[in-house]
Design a protein around this motif. Structure first.
Motif, short mmCIF file in Angstrom:
data_model
loop_
_atom_site.label_atom_id
_atom_site.label_comp_id
_atom_site.label_asym_id
_atom_site.label_seq_id
_atom_site.Cartn_x
_atom_site.Cartn_y
_atom_site.Cartn_z
N ILE A 4 0.68 -1.05 0.08
CA ILE A 4 0.00 0.07 -0.04
C ILE A 4 0.72 1.25 -0.08
O ILE A 4 0.38 2.13 -0.84
N ASP A 5 1.89 1.03 0.90
CA ASP A 5 2.89 2.42 0.93
C ASP A 5 3.66 2.50 -0.49
O ASP A 5 3.77 3.69 -1.03
N PHE A 6 4.01 1.37 -1.04
CA PHE A 6 4.92 1.38 -2.28
C PHE A 6 3.93 2.00 -3.36
O PHE A 6 4.10 2.83 -4.18
N ASP A 15 1.33 6.21 -7.25
CA ASP A 15 0.31 7.20 -7.30
C ASP A 15 0.80 8.51 -7.35
O ASP A 15 0.25 9.44 -7.89
N ALA A 16 1.83 8.98 -6.64
CA ALA A 16 2.45 10.31 -6.35
C ALA A 16 2.92 10.61 -7.63
O ALA A 16 2.64 11.88 -8.15
N HIS A 17 3.75 9.67 -8.41
CA HIS A 17 4.14 10.17 -9.79
C HIS A 17 2.91 10.35 -10.72
O HIS A 17 3.35 10.90 -11.76
N GLY A 21 9.10 2.67 -10.68
CA GLY A 21 8.05 2.04 -9.83
C GLY A 21 7.39 0.81 -10.64
O GLY A 21 7.40 -0.52 -10.18
N PHE A 22 7.46 1.04 -11.97
CA PHE A 22 6.98 0.00 -12.77
C PHE A 22 8.01 -1.27 -13.03
O PHE A 22 7.48 -2.35 -13.03
N ASP A 23 9.09 -0.78 -13.10
CA ASP A 23 10.26 -2.01 -13.31
C ASP A 23 9.99 -2.61 -11.99
O ASP A 23 10.28 -3.96 -12.05
N ALA A 24 10.16 -2.13 -10.52
CA ALA A 24 9.88 -2.78 -9.57
C ALA A 24 8.89 -3.71 -9.45
O ALA A 24 9.23 -4.92 -9.18
N LEU A 25 7.61 -3.11 -9.74
CA LEU A 25 6.50 -3.95 -9.75
C LEU A 25 6.39 -5.13 -10.76
O LEU A 25 6.14 -6.30 -10.33
N LEU A 70 -3.42 2.64 -10.35
CA LEU A 70 -3.03 2.32 -11.69
C LEU A 70 -4.13 2.85 -12.56
O LEU A 70 -3.77 2.83 -13.75
N VAL A 71 -5.39 2.75 -12.34
CA VAL A 71 -6.38 3.10 -13.25
C VAL A 71 -6.15 4.52 -14.01
O VAL A 71 -6.28 4.63 -15.09
#
Length: 412
Positions: free
Chosen positions: A95-97, A103-105, A134-138, A164-165
């Motif tokens: 959730i924090d990630f 979300d912040a970006h 973030g996408f790379d890590a996910l 992500l929506v």
């Protein structure tokens, strides 16, 4: 007292709690006649949230604001928080990630483009770089996981998908997300879950990044009285000309419609398949090979690349169902069978597809992201063993390659 949401409309922050409520069976009502800028300025609302922001959830124990806190309240005590102390910690971790790395970006990239804040190119580039990180890590994590925590949907999946929506709908077209196939697969798997789709409805991916909205309004020219009268007296010819100039151009034909005519009529085969209720080998299978035109059509086997992830039966079936939904663009040119194989996980997903033309249509490969998740092999028609495999896949033969079928789906 029922739970009441004070907010002008549904959005991704509100949907976090609404989806959680679907999973746990909690009823949430929307406040009636809520007007942003009016309702949230009243003394009653400011007692619930002193800074006047939405959403606010009114509960029997008192009000709550901040969307993640509201979602946590709704999900409290349910399986959405995992089944152990470590799973609870991992859910909070993701959730924090999702909040800080995604979300912040996403909001930093999107909101200035919509006119909510000053647009600065260097700042936007920084937000895009952060989102890619973030996408790379996910993506790396999801290469070996279906869900973020455990073997079923948790609050981490709900909040991450809701965040992500905004990206998928406004910022990240296929050309962007294709670099992150596991994120793509995860997002569409989640968004097509019944409890998600009930809240979100149909979600479509953006064709391009949303354009920048100018903060300045164009200056209106001061009309001259005489000219203004003349414009009002002669509208029809000018309107007609404008309409003629803006008339849509004819839609270009699909390249498959330009192929030489084939002796195989795909609708005739689909009708035969659907109407054959007995003696399937003698009627439908024989009819297929009698109709089949190797010059006008091609047959393809497909094997899912990540079968080790298929550990939950209903998730695997939903994954295949979502693939078939997204293949709707090819319904006029294709027929397919998808088999989910095995009594125990991990389940195997294999398929057989008939496509118009000698190769898999380019527009299907370009527009249906699921295609990249499979290994595609053209059927060798000179190999009787491969032809028999085609027969068995068409008729849902069980056992298939020595294993039981969990499910079989048809695209026709």
């Amino acid at each position: 007292m029922a739970l009441i949401f004070h907010t002008p409309s549904k959005n991704k922050n509100v949907n976090k709690a609404l989806i959680a409520a679907e999973y746990v069976g909690v009823e949430i009502k929307m406040a009636e006649n809520f007007q942003m800028g009016v309702s949230n300025k009243t003394p009653e609302f400011l007692k619930m949230n002193p800074i006047g922001k939405v959403p606010v959830l009114e509960t029997p124990e008192g009000p709550l604001f901040e969307s993640n806190a509201i979602a946590r309240y709704v999900a409290h005590g349910s399986s959405l928080f995992g089944s152990s102390k470590i799973e609870y910690g991992q859910i909070e971790q993701w959730i924090d990630f999702s909040s800080f790395e995604l979300d912040a970006h996403i909001r930093g990239w999107l909101y200035p483009r919509l006119g909510y804040g000053t647009y600065l190119k260097p700042a936007e580039e920084s937000f895009i770089a952060g989102l890619k990180r973030g996408f790379d890590a996910l993506n790396n994590y999801l290469a070996s996981h279906t869900f973020l925590v455990g073997d079923c949907v948790t609050l981490a999946d709900i909040i991450t998908t809701c965040n992500l929506v905004l990206a998928f709908q406004h910022l990240t077209p296929k050309s962007f997300t294709s670099e992150y196939p596991h994120v793509e697969r995860y997002f569409w798997t989640m968004i097509n879950q019944p409890n998600f789709s009930k809240v979100f409805g149909e979600v479509k991916q953006a064709d391009a990044v949303v354009p920048i909205t100018s903060a300045k309004k164009p200056e209106a020219k001061k009309p001259e009285p005489k000219k203004e009268v003349k414009k009002e007296e002669a509208p029809k010819p000018e309107v007609k000309a404008a309409e003629e100039e803006e008339a849509p151009k004819p839609k270009p034909k699909n390249p498959l419609d330009l192929l030489p005519p084939s002796k195989m009529v795909l609708d005739d085969w689909k009708r035969l398949y659907s109407n054959t209720k007995s003696n399937f080998r003698e009627v439908a299978i024989k009819g297929f090979w009698d109709m089949f035109d190797p010059e006008g059509y091609s047959l393809w086997f497909c094997d899912y690349k990540y079968n080790d992830e298929n550990t939950v039966s209903f998730v695997t079936m939903n994954k295949v169902g979502g693939f078939l939904q997204r293949m709707d663009l090819a319904r006029k040119y294709a027929f397919g069978k998808m088999l989910i194989i095995g009594k125990e996980p991990p389940f195997k997903v294999k398929g057989l597809w008939l496509f118009r033309g000698p190769e898999i249509p380019k527009f299907v490969m370009d527009e249906c992201y699921d295609m990249e998740l499979y290994v595609w092999t053209k059927v060798d028609l000179s190999d009787e063993a491969q032809k028999e495999r085609v027969n068995q896949m068409i008729e849902d033969h069980e056992p298939f390659e020595g294993e039981a079928l969990l499910d079989a789906k048809c695209f026709k």
